[in-house]
Structures are given as C-alpha cells and as structure tokens.
Scaffold this active site. Structure first.
Site, PDB file in Angstrom:
ATOM      1  N   CYS A 266     116.586  60.956  60.840  1.00 17.89           N
ATOM      2  CA  CYS A 266     115.816  61.022  59.676  1.00 17.89           C
ATOM      3  C   CYS A 266     114.999  61.576  58.925  1.00 17.89           C
ATOM      4  CB  CYS A 266     116.066  59.361  58.762  1.00 17.89           C
ATOM      5  SG  CYS A 266     116.498  58.214  59.266  1.00 17.89           S
ATOM      6  N   PRO A 269     111.641  65.327  55.197  1.00 16.79           N
ATOM      7  CA  PRO A 269     111.492  66.264  54.512  1.00 16.79           C
ATOM      8  C   PRO A 269     111.522  67.682  55.526  1.00 16.79           C
ATOM      9  CG  PRO A 269     109.339  66.096  53.911  1.00 16.79           C
ATOM     10  CD  PRO A 269     109.704  64.686  54.169  1.00 16.79           C
ATOM     11  N   LYS A 272     108.418  66.753  60.944  1.00 19.96           N
ATOM     12  CA  LYS A 272     108.704  66.492  63.090  1.00 19.96           C
ATOM     13  C   LYS A 272     109.340  67.475  63.201  1.00 19.96           C
ATOM     14  CE  LYS A 272     107.566  61.998  61.539  1.00 19.96           C
ATOM     15  NZ  LYS A 272     107.680  62.046  60.630  1.00 19.96           N
ATOM     16  N   ASP A 335     112.712  58.356  62.990  1.00 19.51           N
ATOM     17  CA  ASP A 335     111.036  58.723  62.506  1.00 19.51           C
ATOM     18  C   ASP A 335     111.968  57.518  61.244  1.00 19.51           C
ATOM     19  OD1 ASP A 335     108.269  58.567  61.516  1.00 19.51           O
ATOM     20  OD2 ASP A 335     109.468  60.107  59.620  1.00 19.51           O
ATOM     21  N   CYS A 388     106.042  54.918  59.089  1.00 16.49           N
ATOM     22  CA  CYS A 388     104.729  54.400  58.605  1.00 16.49           C
ATOM     23  C   CYS A 388     103.571  54.086  58.012  1.00 16.49           C
ATOM     24  CB  CYS A 388     104.356  56.289  57.260  1.00 16.49           C
ATOM     25  SG  CYS A 388     105.997  55.923  56.153  1.00 16.49           S
TER      26      CYS A 388
END
Length: 436
Positions: A266, A269, A272, A335, A388
C-alpha cells in the site's frame, strides 16, 4: 489584507462549507481554491490557508465559545452563518494582526453578500460580544472533568481521548495534543544519490529557507518559512523527499541489502518505497503497489522526480493474493490503511471524520491484508507492518493476532512512536521475520 479582503474571506467561507457541509478533505479543498486563484499575493494565500486550517483545527473550542455567547446554538445555525462565525472567532483569537473591528465588519458584509440581510445584527452582536470577552472564556473544570477540559481546550473528540486514556496518562495525552496543535517544520529526507546533506542545506538556505538538522537521523532535515514545495528547485530536482521522520524508520529497520526484491503493498504516495530504492543504491527492485490509478500516478510522479531506476509502480489490490509472487520477496512493507490518529497535526479533518466503529473496521481490513501479504515473504525474509495511528486495536493487538495465526513468523521488535512537539507524528511499526 488589502483591497481584496472580502474576496479572500469569501474563498475561506467556500472552503469551510466544502469541508464541513460537503465532507471534502480540507487539504484538497484548500489546494483547489489556491490553484484556481493563482493571482493572489503570497500574503493572501497564506491568510486563506492559515484561517481555513486553523478554524478546522480549533473547531471544538470555537463552537464551545460561540455557544456561550449565542442564543442559537452552533448545530442549529444555517451552514453559511455557522462557517462565517467559526472563521471569525478563529481570527479574533489567533490573528493579532487583524483588528477585531475589521473581522466583525467583514463577517457582517459577507453574511449580507450571501443573502442573509436579516442575520446581520445577529452576526455582529455575537462576534462583538465574543471579542469583548475572549480573555474570560470559562472552560470545563480540569480537576472534575479532565476529558471534557482537554476535548475543548485542544479540540479533540471525547471518544479519541477515552481511547487513549486506556493506555496513557493525562500528562502524556496533553503532550500529544500540544504537539498536534503546534507549528511543526516540514521533515525531509535527503536523496543521497543526488546530493549530500551539507550541499542540500546550503542550497536551501540560499533560497532563504530555514533549515534545521535532526540529532538522531543522519539524512533528515527540517525546513520552514517557504512558500510551497513546487517553488523549491531542489524539490523539483528530486534532491529531497518530504517524509515524517517516524515513517523513515520503516526502511531503516528493514535494512534492505543490495539486490533485494522489495514489495510495498500500500505504497502511495511512495515515500517508503523510494527510501528503500535509495538505500539499495540503484540495485535490486522495489515494487510499489496501490489500489487505484490515481494513487499509482502519485507514486509514478515521485519516482520520476527522484530519478530512480530500481523501482516500479503497479496497480493492485493488497487483499487479493498474486500466486506467482508467493515467497518471492526479501522484504514486504505493509503500511496499511488506518485511523490516522497519529497524524492529527497534519490532517485535522481525521478527528471529525473517524469513529470508533471505523477503527474496528480498519483493524479487520488490516488483518485481512496482513494474512494475504505475509505469503509473499521468503523464508528468512522480513515483513514490516506499520500504521500512522495511536490505537492498540490496530497496532500491538494486530501484531499479537498475527503471531498467533502465523507461528512461522517471529517478532524482532515493535514500537509505538508518540507525537513530539516540532518533531514527529505518532506512528507504529513492527518488524516480523519469517522463520527459515
């Protein structure tokens, strides 16, 4: 605000209506407005951005204040009047450079312009009353009702505070809330394939941008006092990437080796993934996937800007297993979509949109994706799980569930990073290793 003040406040009203009445995301509504009115002066652009973001950020406090001075309660008002009052109260409280009389007059003028002639006296009365009494607002009692006190003072919905209360002390929670409301410089990661930290710092400072270093991360910098990223040449040339320092940890923990195959399920933008590709020094391959064409185009744009060859963007649904990729990846980055309760400083809409029920749904989605994507990890390979958010139901509890379901993995380490004033967001990460 010069001659076009009315115009500017009308644009602010438009943004606030889009966000609070129509459910648009604030960053999108603000960006669309600023893009549409390119000719506005820098000062007017920053006024619009600041009043829109500030009004939304402090909305619970603002509504509490309006309700103390208005016979008609906020939730019973017409949307236009409610938005005019909200942004005006924000101006009265936080914009010292704007005289209170100007704020009140402009609000009355805007109400009239929008066809509410009969409410001019109401708007004027409420705002003048508030402006006279701003220093004497009575807040909920901190001793008797600490949760309501924090909710109003820091504009945080009560259910989120109740959730955090299970894991953190009131002092810790107040520190998060302070961090969310404080002005935070933008954290950036140096693209060491294209420049050095020292050279980039000099280049940015030559453009009158304020640059700060980070004590812990060698290739992280903070920048502030700049107009927009698109106007910084080093950004356009891919010499740095905007990324919170807590999320830089994912690639550092994963520690990819030259030639690794990395699958980011995932990725949009793409921060990572791009960090991984840079760490592998143009060797190996990072496959950065996301669900929609739009998200994949965001990754593509960032890959091109950073001029990397060992990374590709692919459209794919993380919930659906791709058989031929089974046990192919040295590192899988998951993520995953989450409640975002760690990034409320950057995205204040989340606190009004998210619900406890959404959190439960997201936790189930995270489990579903983890169950699928763990199959891509080679024996001896790494699964990085991150969010997050600050919510055990999506973080530590999901890791515990995963280890029970998949005994062929072991947990190497996990950390809930808490928001820190002027430094980083809240973030969770776990490094899981597949047994040989």
């Amino acid at each position: 605000m010069g001659s076009s003040t009315v115009n500017v406040r009308e644009l602010i009203l438009g943004v606030l209506l889009e966000v609070t009445r129509d459910g648009e995301y604030s960053h999108i509504a603000i960006r669309n407005t600023l893009d549409k009115y390119q000719y506005l002066e820098k000062q007017e652009r920053s006024f619009i951005k600041r009043v829109c973001e500030g009004t939304l950020e402090h909305m619970i406090w603002i509504d509490y204040v309006i309700d103390q001075f208005s016979k008609v309660k906020v939730n019973k008002m017409k949307p236009v009047i409610r938005c005019i009052l909200r942004s005006s109260v924000y101006e009265l409280k936080y914009m010292d450079a704007v005289p209170a009389s100007a704020t009140c007059n402009e609000a009355v003028r805007l109400a009239q312009k929008k066809g509410f002639h009969n409410l001019k006296g109401f708007v004027n009365g409420v705002l003048r009353n508030i402006s006279r009494n701003l220093d004497h607002i009575v807040l909920p009692d901190q001793e008797k009702d600490p949760v309501t006190y924090l909710s109003v003072t820091y504009s945080m919905p009560i259910w989120i505070l109740e959730l955090w209360k299970k894991s953190y002390s009131m002092e810790q929670i107040e520190a998060f809330l302070e961090a969310f409301l404080s002005e935070t410089p933008t954290s950036i990661r140096v693209n060491t394939l294209r420049t050095t930290k020292e050279a980039l710092k000099q280049e940015l400072e030559a453009e009158q941008i304020h640059v700060l270093e980070d004590a812990d991360l060698p290739n992280a910098l903070f920048i502030e006092h700049y107009d927009s990223l698109g106007r910084i040449s080093a950004f356009e040339e891919g010499k740095f990437y905007v990324q919170d320092i807590s999320s830089m940890q994912v690639s550092l923990w994963a520690d990819p080796k030259p030639g690794d195959y990395v699958l980011d399920v995932c990725a949009a933008p793409g921060g990572k993934s791009i960090h991984m590709a840079e760490l592998m020094q143009q060797t190996g391959m990072v496959e950065a996937r996301d669900l929609t064409e739009y998200k994949v185009s965001l990754i593509q744009e960032n890959i091109q800007r950073c001029q990397l060859t060992n990374i590709r963007a692919v459209q794919a649904d993380a919930r659906i297993l791709e058989e031929e990729k089974t046990e192919q990846a040295d590192i899988v980055i998951a993520d995953l979509p989450c409640s975002g309760l760690g990034v409320l400083g950057k995205k204040s809409d989340i606190k009004y949109k998210m619900t406890a029920e959404n959190c439960r749904e997201l936790s189930a989605l995270q489990k579903e994706i983890l169950h699928t994507v763990q199959q891509y990890v080679k024996p001896g390979g790494i699964l990085m799980y991150s969010t997050c958010t600050i919510n055990p139901g999506e973080n530590e509890e999901n890791v515990a569930w995963f280890l029970k379901e998949h005994p062929d993995f072991r947990l190497e380490r996990q950390q809930q990073i808490l928001p820190q004033k002027r430094r980083n967001d809240g973030f969770f990460l776990a490094k899981l290793v597949k047994l040989q």
